[in-house]
Motif scaffolding. Structure first.
Motif, PDB file in Angstrom:
ATOM      1  N   MET A 148       0.773  -1.207   0.159  1.00 29.64           N
ATOM      2  CA  MET A 148       0.075   0.102  -0.153  1.00 29.64           C
ATOM      3  C   MET A 148       0.896   1.163   0.080  1.00 29.64           C
ATOM      4  N   ILE A 149       1.898   1.216   0.886  1.00 27.19           N
ATOM      5  CA  ILE A 149       2.590   2.399   0.844  1.00 27.19           C
ATOM      6  C   ILE A 149       3.558   2.800  -0.532  1.00 27.19           C
ATOM      7  N   ILE A 150       4.067   1.723  -1.154  1.00 23.59           N
ATOM      8  CA  ILE A 150       4.792   1.635  -2.279  1.00 23.59           C
ATOM      9  C   ILE A 150       3.860   2.422  -3.387  1.00 23.59           C
ATOM     10  N   LEU A 151       2.650   1.937  -3.679  1.00 20.93           N
ATOM     11  CA  LEU A 151       1.761   2.207  -4.642  1.00 20.93           C
ATOM     12  C   LEU A 151       1.141   3.670  -4.340  1.00 20.93           C
ATOM     13  N   LEU A 152       0.716   3.903  -3.028  1.00 17.76           N
ATOM     14  CA  LEU A 152       0.206   5.398  -2.865  1.00 17.76           C
ATOM     15  C   LEU A 152       1.353   6.259  -3.113  1.00 17.76           C
ATOM     16  N   GLY A 153       2.624   5.908  -2.410  1.00 16.72           N
ATOM     17  CA  GLY A 153       3.668   6.993  -2.486  1.00 16.72           C
ATOM     18  C   GLY A 153       4.007   7.448  -3.784  1.00 16.72           C
ATOM     19  N   GLN A 154       3.934   6.309  -4.807  1.00 16.87           N
ATOM     20  CA  GLN A 154       4.164   6.459  -6.318  1.00 16.87           C
ATOM     21  C   GLN A 154       3.049   7.210  -7.006  1.00 16.87           C
ATOM     22  N   SER A 155       1.756   7.154  -6.570  1.00 15.11           N
ATOM     23  CA  SER A 155       0.544   7.846  -7.119  1.00 15.11           C
ATOM     24  C   SER A 155       0.868   9.195  -6.721  1.00 15.11           C
ATOM     25  N   VAL A 156       1.115   9.520  -5.353  1.00 16.75           N
ATOM     26  CA  VAL A 156       1.283  10.792  -5.095  1.00 16.75           C
ATOM     27  C   VAL A 156       2.325  11.576  -5.837  1.00 16.75           C
ATOM     28  N   GLN A 157       3.292  10.946  -6.113  1.00 17.16           N
ATOM     29  CA  GLN A 157       4.443  11.609  -6.830  1.00 17.16           C
ATOM     30  C   GLN A 157       3.835  11.829  -8.370  1.00 17.16           C
ATOM     31  N   ASP A 158       3.169  10.717  -8.933  1.00 19.63           N
ATOM     32  CA  ASP A 158       2.726  10.924 -10.347  1.00 19.63           C
ATOM     33  C   ASP A 158       1.777  12.165 -10.458  1.00 19.63           C
ATOM     34  N   SER A 159       0.939  12.381  -9.320  1.00 18.23           N
ATOM     35  CA  SER A 159       0.076  13.469  -9.215  1.00 18.23           C
ATOM     36  C   SER A 159       0.943  14.840  -9.366  1.00 18.23           C
ATOM     37  N   VAL A 160       1.813  14.930  -8.504  1.00 19.43           N
ATOM     38  CA  VAL A 160       2.559  15.981  -8.467  1.00 19.43           C
ATOM     39  C   VAL A 160       3.238  16.504  -9.946  1.00 19.43           C
ATOM     40  N   ALA A 161       3.749  15.330 -10.604  1.00 18.71           N
ATOM     41  CA  ALA A 161       4.465  15.247 -11.832  1.00 18.71           C
ATOM     42  C   ALA A 161       3.523  15.790 -12.954  1.00 18.71           C
ATOM     43  N   GLY A 162       2.177  15.449 -12.521  1.00 21.53           N
ATOM     44  CA  GLY A 162       1.333  15.768 -13.783  1.00 21.53           C
ATOM     45  C   GLY A 162       1.009  14.519 -14.362  1.00 21.53           C
ATOM     46  N   LYS A 163       1.468  13.408 -14.171  1.00 20.18           N
ATOM     47  CA  LYS A 163       0.998  12.402 -14.957  1.00 20.18           C
ATOM     48  C   LYS A 163      -0.638  11.849 -14.850  1.00 20.18           C
TER      49      LYS A 163
END
Length: 345
Positions: free
Chosen positions: A288-303
């Protein structure tokens, strides 16, 4: 706090509070790979009932130095003598997992496996990326250790609590076979990551977690333990993401992580017993932490967050199915050896 909470409740609260604090601090400090610190914090808080001693902290510092040094030294070999480099990484993984199985510190074994694969994969693509990964691992481990000390100070073990039993090592032959199995679980994800380390770094972290989990999972329960925990981790990440969208700020990030950590911590420490093992819930929380953290980073990067999540989840499931296959193959090998020994005796 010691008198108002049961021992499992104290430990569940420590895991949840420490993980939430590490996750929030990691993103607030804008660490290079922010999911590294909370993943290490989960392993530290869920597997250690006492704060790290000076001797253990010194051992971890030496492991950091050995891991970063060996990972960087392997980069030229992987570039110019790829077969030799791949074999050496495989040997390093085998020795790391074997160290844990023979009674060594499992946290050290996990850090060795993660550092060796992540640093070498990043270095093949770009030396600057390798330096970023080294910094992420060192900063992540330091933050996890610091939060672990704070968490143990806030929620200490009662004086009457039994000491944690020493790790029991496997016999040499058995440990070697299981360590080879765990190394083979990690290798394909690492080879895939070398083609695009920036995108596939979470796959390495997931495969190392699976390699660790495969050491204590039987082939009979592999699908339920490995696949089940990956699916549950994905569902928890989806629920967390939509909950976080209601109020997008760092405080809510911390509070939602605290809530989800408490839900999983109750099952991890058998306050709310289930038919699944503690390893199942530990792997679910890490996923959960890995998937969630990457999704937050994707959101910040505009992906496109949802597309990226779907691709990442599909890769996680593919890696998990492969891990189950390795368990079935090695279990068949062990059964054949036992049959042959019975016939020869």
């Amino acid at each position: 706090m010691q008198t108002s909470l049961s021992l499992p409740g104290q430990r569940a609260l420590r895991v949840a509070a420490g993980t939430a604090l590490t996750l929030a601090a990691s993103f607030a400090l804008d660490l290079p790979i922010p999911v590294v610190a909370p993943v290490f914090a989960v392993f530290l808080l869920a597997t250690q009932n006492r704060p790290l001693s000076f001797k253990a902290a010194l051992a971890l510092a030496l492991v950091v130095a050995a891991t970063t040094g060996s990972g960087l030294l392997l980069v030229p070999l992987l570039r110019y003598y790829p077969l030799t480099g791949v074999l050496l990484v495989g040997l390093g993984l085998f020795l790391a997992f074997r160290f844990g199985l023979r009674g060594g510190n499992n946290l050290v074994a996990t850090f060795l496996a993660a550092g060796l694969t992540m640093i070498s994969a990043a270095g093949v693509a770009d030396q600057q990326l390798a330096a970023t990964v080294v910094g992420a691992l060192i900063k992540g481990l330091l933050l996890a250790v610091l939060v672990s000390i704070v968490s143990h100070a806030l929620f200490p073990e009662p004086a009457r609590a039994p000491s944690q039993p020493a790790a029991r090592g496997m016999p040499d032959h058995r440990a070697a076979l299981v360590a080879l199995q765990a190394a083979l679980v990690v290798m394909p994800a690492w080879l895939l990551a070398m083609s695009d380390p920036a995108s596939y770094m979470p796959i390495i972290m997931k495969s190392v977690s699976l390699g660790r989990q495969s050491c204590t999972t039987s082939a009979r329960g592999a699908a339920r333990e490995l696949l089940g925990s990956t699916v549950v981790g994905g569902l928890l990440a989806i629920a967390f993401w939509f909950a976080l969208r209601l109020f997008v700020n760092l405080w809510m990030f911390y509070l939602w992580m605290l809530l989800f950590g408490l839900v999983v911590g109750r099952k991890l420490h058998r306050i709310s017993p289930t038919r699944y093992s503690p390893g199942f819930w530990l792997n679910s929380l890490v996923t959960m932490i890995i998937l969630l953290g990457q999704s937050v980073q994707d959101s910040v990067a505009g992906k496109d967050v949802y597309r990226a999540f779907a691709v990442r989840m599909a890769l996680f499931l593919a890696v998990t199915v492969y891990a189950c296959l390795m368990l079935q193959i090695f279990d068949g090998t062990r059964r054949d050896e036992q049959t042959l020994e019975r016939h020869t005796s």
